[in-house]
Design a protein around this motif. Structure first.
Motif, short mmCIF file in Angstrom:
data_model
loop_
_atom_site.label_atom_id
_atom_site.label_comp_id
_atom_site.label_asym_id
_atom_site.label_seq_id
_atom_site.Cartn_x
_atom_site.Cartn_y
_atom_site.Cartn_z
N ASP A 164 1.40 7.90 -19.84
CA ASP A 164 2.15 6.67 -20.08
C ASP A 164 3.56 6.86 -19.53
OD1 ASP A 164 3.70 4.53 -21.24
OD2 ASP A 164 2.06 4.25 -22.66
N LEU A 165 3.97 5.91 -18.68
CA LEU A 165 5.30 6.01 -18.04
C LEU A 165 6.43 6.02 -19.06
CD1 LEU A 165 4.84 3.40 -15.17
CD2 LEU A 165 5.33 5.82 -14.83
N ASN A 196 2.37 4.06 -8.29
CA ASN A 196 1.93 2.66 -8.27
C ASN A 196 2.06 1.98 -9.63
OD1 ASN A 196 -0.04 0.29 -7.61
ND2 ASN A 196 -1.02 1.42 -9.30
N ARG A 221 -7.17 0.39 -12.27
CA ARG A 221 -7.40 -1.04 -11.99
C ARG A 221 -6.40 -1.55 -10.97
NH1 ARG A 221 -4.30 -4.12 -16.02
NH2 ARG A 221 -3.12 -2.62 -17.24
N GLY A 249 3.69 -8.56 -1.86
CA GLY A 249 3.94 -9.92 -2.33
C GLY A 249 2.98 -10.22 -3.47
N LYS A 251 12.72 -2.91 -9.64
CA LYS A 251 12.03 -2.77 -8.36
C LYS A 251 13.03 -2.60 -7.20
CE LYS A 251 7.62 -3.02 -9.52
NZ LYS A 251 6.71 -1.89 -9.38
N GLY A 276 -1.62 4.86 -12.30
CA GLY A 276 -2.21 3.54 -12.57
C GLY A 276 -3.39 3.26 -11.66
N ARG A 328 -3.94 4.87 -18.81
CA ARG A 328 -3.59 5.03 -20.23
C ARG A 328 -4.81 5.01 -21.11
NH1 ARG A 328 0.88 0.53 -20.81
NH2 ARG A 328 -0.61 -0.46 -19.40
N GLY A 348 3.05 0.21 -12.89
CA GLY A 348 4.26 -0.56 -13.17
C GLY A 348 3.98 -1.64 -14.17
N TYR A 353 12.48 -7.08 -14.03
CA TYR A 353 11.53 -6.55 -13.04
C TYR A 353 12.23 -6.39 -11.68
CZ TYR A 353 6.96 -6.42 -10.56
OH TYR A 353 5.87 -6.09 -9.80
N ILE A 389 -4.20 -2.76 -7.89
CA ILE A 389 -3.81 -2.17 -6.61
C ILE A 389 -4.06 -0.66 -6.61
CG2 ILE A 389 -1.79 -1.69 -5.15
CD1 ILE A 389 -0.72 -4.49 -6.03
N THR A 421 -4.43 -9.66 -9.21
CA THR A 421 -4.77 -8.55 -10.12
C THR A 421 -4.50 -9.04 -11.53
OG1 THR A 421 -2.54 -7.64 -10.22
CG2 THR A 421 -3.94 -6.80 -8.43
N VAL A 429 -0.36 -10.74 -5.38
CA VAL A 429 -1.69 -10.17 -5.20
C VAL A 429 -2.53 -10.54 -6.43
CG1 VAL A 429 -2.95 -8.01 -4.82
CG2 VAL A 429 -0.60 -8.23 -3.99
N SER A 448 6.96 -0.90 -4.98
CA SER A 448 7.98 -1.81 -5.50
C SER A 448 7.41 -3.22 -5.51
CB SER A 448 9.22 -1.67 -4.60
OG SER A 448 10.20 -2.59 -4.96
N THR A 465 -1.15 -10.88 -12.26
CA THR A 465 -0.84 -12.26 -11.88
C THR A 465 -1.80 -13.29 -12.50
OG1 THR A 465 -2.12 -11.86 -9.86
CG2 THR A 465 0.27 -11.73 -9.67
N1 LIG Z 1 -0.04 -7.98 -8.45
C1 LIG Z 1 1.06 -8.33 -7.79
O1 LIG Z 1 1.20 -9.50 -7.41
C2 LIG Z 1 2.11 -7.30 -7.45
C3 LIG Z 1 3.10 -7.67 -6.55
C4 LIG Z 1 4.08 -6.76 -6.21
C5 LIG Z 1 4.08 -5.50 -6.76
N2 LIG Z 1 3.11 -5.15 -7.65
C6 LIG Z 1 3.17 -3.81 -8.20
O2 LIG Z 1 1.97 -3.12 -7.91
C7 LIG Z 1 1.73 -2.13 -8.90
C8 LIG Z 1 0.31 -2.28 -9.43
O3 LIG Z 1 0.20 -3.54 -10.07
P1 LIG Z 1 -1.17 -4.37 -10.17
O4 LIG Z 1 -0.94 -5.67 -9.53
O5 LIG Z 1 -2.30 -3.52 -9.76
O6 LIG Z 1 -1.16 -4.66 -11.74
P2 LIG Z 1 -2.18 -4.37 -12.90
O7 LIG Z 1 -3.58 -4.65 -12.47
O8 LIG Z 1 -1.60 -5.09 -14.06
O9 LIG Z 1 -2.04 -2.81 -13.11
C9 LIG Z 1 -0.87 -2.24 -13.61
C10 LIG Z 1 -1.05 -0.76 -13.52
O10 LIG Z 1 0.12 -0.12 -14.01
C11 LIG Z 1 -0.25 0.74 -15.08
N3 LIG Z 1 0.79 0.74 -16.11
C12 LIG Z 1 1.44 -0.33 -16.64
N4 LIG Z 1 2.30 0.08 -17.58
C13 LIG Z 1 2.17 1.43 -17.66
C14 LIG Z 1 2.77 2.43 -18.45
N5 LIG Z 1 3.70 2.15 -19.39
N6 LIG Z 1 2.40 3.72 -18.26
C15 LIG Z 1 1.46 4.03 -17.34
N7 LIG Z 1 0.84 3.14 -16.55
C16 LIG Z 1 1.19 1.86 -16.73
C17 LIG Z 1 -1.56 0.22 -15.62
O11 LIG Z 1 -2.25 1.29 -16.19
P3 LIG Z 1 -3.41 1.12 -17.31
O12 LIG Z 1 -4.67 0.78 -16.54
O13 LIG Z 1 -3.45 2.44 -17.94
O14 LIG Z 1 -2.98 0.00 -18.20
C18 LIG Z 1 -2.23 -0.30 -14.36
O15 LIG Z 1 -2.89 0.72 -13.66
C19 LIG Z 1 2.81 -2.31 -9.97
O16 LIG Z 1 3.85 -1.40 -9.76
C20 LIG Z 1 3.30 -3.74 -9.71
O17 LIG Z 1 4.61 -3.92 -10.16
C21 LIG Z 1 2.11 -6.02 -8.02
#
Ligand SMILES: NC(=O)c1ccc[n+]([C@@H]2O[C@H](COP(=O)([O-])OP(=O)(O)OC[C@H]3O[C@@H](n4cnc5c(N)ncnc54)[C@H](OP(=O)(O)O)[C@@H]3O)[C@@H](O)[C@H]2O)c1
Length: 235
Positions: free
Chosen positions: A52-53, A78, A15, A175, A147, A12, A37, A80, A143, A17, A179, A177, A129, A182
């Motif tokens: 794809d996961l 990463n 975009r 916590g 996690k 992932g 993806r 999720g 979720y 994190i 992106t 973030v 996580s 959110t």
């Molecule tokens: N943002 C927060 O507040 C927060 C807080 C705690 C933990 N996290 C965790 O941090 C990680 C990154 O999240 P983010 O905030 O950067 O979110 P994001 O911008 O929505 O990005 C999600 C990432 O996961 C990938 N993804 C989602 N579903 C997938 C699937 N079925 N197969 C392959 N890739 C998949 C997406 O890939 P594509 O680009 O290909 O769609 C994207 O790169 C995640 O594990 C999330 O749970 C986020």
């Protein structure tokens, strides 16, 4: 001759994190491949692999990365998916898809990556996580289940691998973030989160990436550790 360059896979990485982690690793001279993806039309030069996961072939992805990089020293899981809704509202198939994506998807990738990480001699696996897996959140039973299970998984895997191969397995628990994940939060929900956060704001992807690189690359005596990076939200 300088030290060999480290080789990393980040899932992932197009975009959010993951993208910040790819940039932080590249800045310190790590050779990085990441998954996405969607094809990256604007950055065809980037080392992206489609995956794809939910239905990807983990062994095949790891093979492609090992061939591309000549081996793997660090894998950062990463990618999720978040989907929410109170237990009576979220249809069971959506509930289980969240668990499938986050837990089954990462289990298969970790399992496939371990031989390469063992061969590295200084292998490191990092699972991203969430604080939701530690504290829970209304509407997040799926979720949070996935996690928090990632922590138990990582700790057991750390014990299976540390002594014999030195592979470290750690967990990062961000916590809230800013992106794509959110952006759908309503103003009131967002304000409640900010009010509960000791530092009084959401984190940035770059702040999470710094902690990810620390745990994955620098923290050579950490294994089975969970690093919470949440501005004090869980305090
Ligand atoms: N943002 C927060 O507040 C927060 C807080 C705690 C933990 N996290 C965790 O941090 C990680 C990154 O999240 P983010 O905030 O950067 O979110 P994001 O911008 O929505 O990005 C999600 C990432 O996961 C990938 N993804 C989602 N579903 C997938 C699937 N079925 N197969 C392959 N890739 C998949 C997406 O890939 P594509 O680009 O290909 O769609 C994207 O790169 C995640 O594990 C999330 O749970 C986020």
């Amino acid at each position: 001759m300088g030290a060999a360059r480290r080789r990393a896979l980040v899932t992932g990485g197009a975009r959010g994190i993951g993208r910040a982690i790819v940039a932080a690793l590249s800045d310190r001279g790590v050779d990085v491949v990441f998954t996405s993806r969607q094809p990256l039309k604007e950055q065809p030069e980037m080392a992206a692999e489609p995956y794809d996961l939910l239905d990807g072939d983990a062994e095949e992805l790891i093979d492609r990365c090992v061939r591309r990089l000549g081996g793997l020293d660090t894998v950062i899981l990463n990618a999720g998916e978040w989907a929410g809704g109170r237990i009576e509202k979220l249809p069971p198939q959506d509930w289980w898809r969240v668990v499938e994506t986050n837990l089954r998807g990462n289990h298969l990738l970790a399992r496939a990556a371990l031989p390469a990480l063992r061969a590295s001699g200084a292998g490191s696996l990092l699972l991203v996580s969430s604080v939701i897996g530690q504290a829970g959140f209304p509407g997040d039973t799926a979720y949070a289940s996935a996690k928090s299970a990632m922590t138990g998984f990582a700790r057991a895997l750390a014990k299976e691998n540390g002594r014999e191969s030195g592979v470290r397995v750690n967990v990062l628990a961000p916590g809230f973030v800013d992106t794509d994940m959110t952006t759908g939060l309503g103003e009131r929900a967002r304000q409640r989160i900010v009010d509960r956060t000791v530092l009084g704001r959401f984190g940035t992807a770059e702040e999470i990436a710094k902690a990810a690189v620390f745990l994955a690359e620098d923290a050579t005596f950490c294994t089975g550790a969970v690093l919470t990076v949440d501005g004090g939200w869980t305090l």
